[in-house]
Design a protein around this motif. Structure first.
Motif, PDB file in Angstrom:
ATOM      1  N   GLY A 133       0.796  -1.220   0.000  1.00  0.00           N
ATOM      2  CA  GLY A 133       0.000   0.000   0.000  1.00  0.00           C
ATOM      3  C   GLY A 133       0.827   1.267   0.000  1.00  0.00           C
ATOM      4  O   GLY A 133       1.937   1.306   0.525  1.00  0.00           O
ATOM      5  N   HIS A 134       0.273   2.297  -0.594  1.00  0.00           N
ATOM      6  CA  HIS A 134       0.909   3.613  -0.635  1.00  0.00           C
ATOM      7  C   HIS A 134      -0.108   4.630  -0.113  1.00  0.00           C
ATOM      8  O   HIS A 134      -1.178   4.799  -0.699  1.00  0.00           O
TER       9      HIS A 134
ATOM     10  N   SER B 203      -3.470  13.811  -2.634  1.00  0.00           N
ATOM     11  CA  SER B 203      -3.499  14.373  -3.977  1.00  0.00           C
ATOM     12  C   SER B 203      -2.912  15.790  -3.946  1.00  0.00           C
ATOM     13  O   SER B 203      -2.653  16.344  -2.874  1.00  0.00           O
TER      14      SER B 203
ATOM     15  N   ARG C 274      -5.132   9.804  -0.123  1.00  0.00           N
ATOM     16  CA  ARG C 274      -5.144   8.761  -1.165  1.00  0.00           C
ATOM     17  C   ARG C 274      -4.554   7.484  -0.593  1.00  0.00           C
ATOM     18  O   ARG C 274      -3.614   7.519   0.193  1.00  0.00           O
TER      19      ARG C 274
ATOM     20  N   VAL D 135      -3.397   3.714  -2.354  1.00  0.00           N
ATOM     21  CA  VAL D 135      -3.253   3.015  -3.628  1.00  0.00           C
ATOM     22  C   VAL D 135      -2.515   1.698  -3.408  1.00  0.00           C
ATOM     23  O   VAL D 135      -1.524   1.653  -2.678  1.00  0.00           O
TER      24      VAL D 135
ATOM     25  N   LYS E 220      -1.028  -1.123  -6.178  1.00  0.00           N
ATOM     26  CA  LYS E 220      -0.852  -1.461  -7.592  1.00  0.00           C
ATOM     27  C   LYS E 220      -0.324  -2.885  -7.689  1.00  0.00           C
ATOM     28  O   LYS E 220       0.640  -3.242  -7.010  1.00  0.00           O
TER      29      LYS E 220
END
Length: 192
Positions: free
Chosen positions: A164-165, A169, A175, A177, A179
């Motif tokens: 996780g990150h 923004s 945020r 994220v 990936k």
């Protein structure tokens, strides 16, 4: 939150690397495991290593633009067997579960001294299957992601700790994220 086996599974699914490799130009084979994080996460990596009861921590100094890192490394037969036993009862999810299945079979063969050198061709084959399984062009060999509600929160905590990150923004909105490769879309869909 204290790490449990589901947290361990999520952490390993996010950043763990299972290895089956030849030694001495193919004269023998071995198995191993590594999980790498920035060294400011060393306390968590140490707690997970302690939970699994295997391996050692290795510190890697910063290079160029990279941060210093800590690596949880397992190279011994007993350590690999211990990790395999710890992870056998919990789901890893996605392609990493396939990696683990092949590696777990390899560890069983590697640690079976009664087979002697007859183990090496079996490990060579499993190493080849592991490489093929990781290939980005290979379609996933699972159709659904299955994990109980009870296990999901611990797994997600471990997975987010690895993958996780957290940020914001440009306009200051929070945020989060994660990936993954496209072939693990089923995992992200289920976690979302």
């Amino acid at each position: 939150m204290e790490p449990d086996l589901h947290f361990l599974a999520g952490f390993v699914a996010g950043e763990g690397h299972f290895r089956i490799s030849e030694n001495n130009a193919g004269q023998s084979w071995s198995c191993g495991f590594a999980l790498r994080q920035r060294d400011d996460n060393a306390e968590l990596v140490a707690a997970v290593r302690e939970l699994a009861g295997a391996g050692r921590l290795v510190w890697v100094p910063p290079r160029s633009t990279s941060h210093a890192q800590v690596v949880w490394q397992i190279d011994s037969m007993s350590g690999c067997s211990e990790l395999a036993a710890s992870l056998a009862s919990v789901p890893l999810l996605g392609k990493k579960s396939g990696d683990f299945g092949l590696w777990q079979r390899a560890v069983t063969i590697w640690t079976d001294h009664s087979q002697g050198p007859a183990r090496w061709p079996q490990l060579r084959q499993l190493a080849s299957l592991l490489r093929a399984h990781r290939d980005v062009g290979r379609a996933p060999d699972y159709t659904r992601v299955d994990i109980s509600r009870h296990a999901l929160s611990s797994f997600l905590a471990g997975f987010a700790s690895a993958e996780g990150h957290f940020g914001a923004s440009d306009s200051g909105h929070p945020r989060f994220v994660i990936k993954l490769r496209a072939d693990d879309t089923a995992v992200l869909s289920h976690l979302a």
